[in-house]
Design a protein around this motif. Structure first.
Motif, mmCIF file in Angstrom:
data_model
loop_
_atom_site.group_PDB
_atom_site.id
_atom_site.type_symbol
_atom_site.label_atom_id
_atom_site.label_comp_id
_atom_site.label_asym_id
_atom_site.label_seq_id
_atom_site.Cartn_x
_atom_site.Cartn_y
_atom_site.Cartn_z
ATOM 1 N N THR A 240 0.913 -1.373 -0.184
ATOM 2 C CA THR A 240 -0.001 -0.049 0.046
ATOM 3 C C THR A 240 0.954 1.141 0.014
ATOM 4 O O THR A 240 0.600 2.241 -0.693
ATOM 5 N N ILE A 241 1.781 1.294 0.644
ATOM 6 C CA ILE A 241 2.830 2.513 0.910
ATOM 7 C C ILE A 241 3.558 2.692 -0.454
ATOM 8 O O ILE A 241 3.724 3.752 -1.201
ATOM 9 N N LEU A 242 3.939 1.425 -1.051
ATOM 10 C CA LEU A 242 4.485 1.497 -2.398
ATOM 11 C C LEU A 242 3.598 2.174 -3.647
ATOM 12 O O LEU A 242 3.987 2.611 -4.385
ATOM 13 N N GLN A 243 2.145 1.855 -3.431
ATOM 14 C CA GLN A 243 1.391 2.478 -4.381
ATOM 15 C C GLN A 243 0.863 3.809 -3.938
ATOM 16 O O GLN A 243 0.430 4.479 -4.978
ATOM 17 N N ALA A 244 1.397 4.356 -3.169
ATOM 18 C CA ALA A 244 1.151 5.819 -2.885
ATOM 19 C C ALA A 244 1.935 6.564 -3.589
ATOM 20 O O ALA A 244 2.975 6.238 -4.178
ATOM 21 N N PRO A 245 1.630 7.979 -3.654
ATOM 22 C CA PRO A 245 2.299 8.783 -4.439
ATOM 23 C C PRO A 245 3.846 9.051 -3.763
ATOM 24 O O PRO A 245 4.028 8.735 -2.504
ATOM 25 N N PHE A 246 4.960 8.913 -4.639
ATOM 26 C CA PHE A 246 6.376 8.858 -4.084
ATOM 27 C C PHE A 246 6.397 7.693 -3.211
ATOM 28 O O PHE A 246 7.461 7.524 -2.191
ATOM 29 N N GLY A 247 5.548 6.686 -3.677
ATOM 30 C CA GLY A 247 5.820 5.194 -3.068
ATOM 31 C C GLY A 247 6.896 4.688 -2.679
ATOM 32 O O GLY A 247 7.356 4.163 -1.619
ATOM 33 N N ARG A 248 7.831 4.726 -3.617
ATOM 34 C CA ARG A 248 9.046 3.978 -3.663
ATOM 35 C C ARG A 248 9.896 4.844 -2.521
ATOM 36 O O ARG A 248 10.435 4.198 -1.939
ATOM 37 N N LEU A 249 9.909 5.986 -2.636
ATOM 38 C CA LEU A 249 10.668 6.946 -1.502
ATOM 39 C C LEU A 249 10.162 6.584 -0.208
ATOM 40 O O LEU A 249 11.012 6.091 0.573
ATOM 41 N N LEU A 250 8.695 6.611 -0.140
ATOM 42 C CA LEU A 250 8.179 6.536 1.203
ATOM 43 C C LEU A 250 8.666 4.907 1.706
ATOM 44 O O LEU A 250 9.124 4.985 3.086
ATOM 45 N N LEU A 251 8.485 3.994 0.872
ATOM 46 C CA LEU A 251 8.865 2.658 1.380
ATOM 47 C C LEU A 251 10.194 2.407 1.652
ATOM 48 O O LEU A 251 10.609 1.741 2.745
ATOM 49 N N THR A 252 11.162 3.246 0.993
ATOM 50 C CA THR A 252 12.448 3.187 1.333
ATOM 51 C C THR A 252 12.784 3.744 2.705
ATOM 52 O O THR A 252 13.388 3.168 3.624
ATOM 53 N N LEU A 253 12.209 4.869 2.991
ATOM 54 C CA LEU A 253 12.202 5.433 4.374
ATOM 55 C C LEU A 253 11.647 4.552 5.357
ATOM 56 O O LEU A 253 12.210 4.472 6.628
ATOM 57 N N VAL A 254 10.544 4.052 5.162
ATOM 58 C CA VAL A 254 10.078 2.903 6.312
ATOM 59 C C VAL A 254 11.231 1.919 6.428
ATOM 60 O O VAL A 254 11.260 1.400 7.419
ATOM 61 N N ALA A 255 11.724 1.392 5.276
ATOM 62 C CA ALA A 255 12.395 0.122 5.471
ATOM 63 C C ALA A 255 13.683 0.626 6.093
ATOM 64 O O ALA A 255 13.996 -0.165 6.931
ATOM 65 N N LEU A 256 14.164 1.928 5.792
ATOM 66 C CA LEU A 256 15.396 2.236 6.699
ATOM 67 C C LEU A 256 15.202 2.585 8.074
ATOM 68 O O LEU A 256 16.044 2.086 9.146
ATOM 69 N N GLY A 257 13.673 2.944 8.298
ATOM 70 C CA GLY A 257 13.501 3.162 9.735
ATOM 71 C C GLY A 257 13.292 1.904 10.430
ATOM 72 O O GLY A 257 13.854 1.785 11.687
ATOM 73 N N ILE A 258 12.725 0.549 9.839
ATOM 74 C CA ILE A 258 12.461 -0.512 10.406
ATOM 75 C C ILE A 258 13.966 -1.153 10.626
ATOM 76 O O ILE A 258 14.261 -1.868 11.673
ATOM 77 N N ALA A 259 14.939 -1.038 9.858
ATOM 78 C CA ALA A 259 16.461 -1.384 9.936
ATOM 79 C C ALA A 259 16.711 -0.725 11.220
ATOM 80 O O ALA A 259 17.728 -1.564 11.878
ATOM 81 N N ALA A 260 16.770 0.655 11.206
ATOM 82 C CA ALA A 260 17.281 1.231 12.402
ATOM 83 C C ALA A 260 16.696 0.730 13.742
ATOM 84 O O ALA A 260 17.403 0.557 14.757
ATOM 85 N N PHE A 261 15.255 0.014 13.836
ATOM 86 C CA PHE A 261 14.785 -0.425 14.723
ATOM 87 C C PHE A 261 15.464 -1.860 15.295
ATOM 88 O O PHE A 261 15.778 -1.947 16.285
ATOM 89 N N GLY A 262 15.907 -2.393 14.292
ATOM 90 C CA GLY A 262 16.734 -3.811 14.213
ATOM 91 C C GLY A 262 17.899 -3.379 14.948
ATOM 92 O O GLY A 262 18.322 -4.272 15.854
ATOM 93 N N VAL A 263 18.583 -2.435 14.515
ATOM 94 C CA VAL A 263 19.959 -2.145 15.273
ATOM 95 C C VAL A 263 19.645 -1.712 16.621
ATOM 96 O O VAL A 263 20.514 -2.077 17.480
#
Length: 275
Positions: A240-263
């Motif tokens: 759903t995030i990917l299909q939103a406007p600027f979805g690729r950028l938004l999903l990348t930011l979410v992914a990096l945030g989830i990675a930050a939580f992992g660390v």
């Protein structure tokens, strides 16, 4: 000896603390894998589920994956037990009144929620380790469909969706207000490490919270439309995030945030909260 005293002794035991550290490392690893799968989805290189089951499947496909999944599962069970001891410790405050009782109730609710999350992830890991396991998205759809068949099921699904949205908002607020620092003992950490932990937690909790809000929104939408196929869990939220406007950028930011939580979870394993 009271249940609270017994729980305190168990929580302070070296064996449980070491296992809980393994669980925190496992929890962080799961989030890093989810982040990696989300990045692959964002940039056109992924076809698997971008959720917990996808992360477990990724591990299971590696030569060392199934033995590691057993370690992950056992560590997460220890983490659930660690939180369960906290539930027992908080029950002592229920006999009080005013703010003390309110604090105890809040502590119990938070700990029970963590027990459920860790136990679910442990169950998922152990199923994949044993050669089973299935998509979390399809499981959620089946659960939603079964709930719809119950009296008031549509209402229950809607309430569940709103609760998940509430959890997501709480995660965002927790990140912005740095309340997560209460869960980690940085008294022996350097000032630079504390700054890193603070930034990782802020980014990580906000990203996780945003993902939860989308998951809850999909679940609520499933209740409104009476369509269990809309309840697609975290994987559906990522799409759903990917299909939103600027979805690729938004999903990348979410992914990096989830990675930050992992660390951040790795730092929690190094500096666990002293109970």
């Amino acid at each position: 000896m009271s249940a609270q005293q017994t729980a305190g002794r168990v929580a302070r035991s070296d064996a449980l603390e070491h296992l809980a550290r393994v669980g925190l490392l496992a929890y962080g690893l799961v989030h890093l894998l989810i982040a990696w799968l989300a990045l692959q989805l964002a940039w056109g290189g992924g076809g698997g589920s971008t959720d917990q089951s996808g992360a477990m499947q990724t591990l299971a496909s590696e030569p060392f994956g199934k033995p590691l999944l057993w370690v992950v599962g056992i560590g997460l069970i220890a983490l659930a037990l660690w939180q369960l001891t906290e539930v027992l410790r908080w029950t002592g405050g229920l006999s009080g009144s005013g703010d003390a009782k309110k604090k105890a109730v809040t502590g119990i609710v938070k700990c029970v929620a963590k027990v459920v999350v860790y136990a679910f992830l442990a169950f998922t890991a152990l199923r994949f380790a044993a050669g089973g396991g299935s998509s979390s998205s399809s499981q959620q759809q089946q659960t939603t469909s079964g709930t719809f068949a119950l009296p008031g099921g549509r209402f229950l699904v809607g309430v569940a969706g709103l609760v998940v949205i509430g959890v997501g908002i709480y995660q965002v607020i927790k990140g912005l207000r740095t309340k997560f620092l209460d869960e980690i003992d940085t008294s022996s950490a350097s000032s630079q490490e504390v700054r890193v932990v603070r930034r990782l937690g802020q980014v990580g909790y906000v990203a996780k919270g945003a993902a939860f809000v989308v998951v809850g929104g999909l679940l609520t939408y499933a209740a409104i439309t009476f369509d269990p196929s809309k309840a697609t869990g975290l994987d559906g939220a990522m799409h759903t995030i990917l299909q939103a406007p600027f979805g690729r950028l938004l999903l990348t930011l979410v992914a990096l945030g989830i990675a930050a939580f992992g660390v951040f979870c790795f730092f929690r394993a190094r500096y666990p909260q002293r109970t």
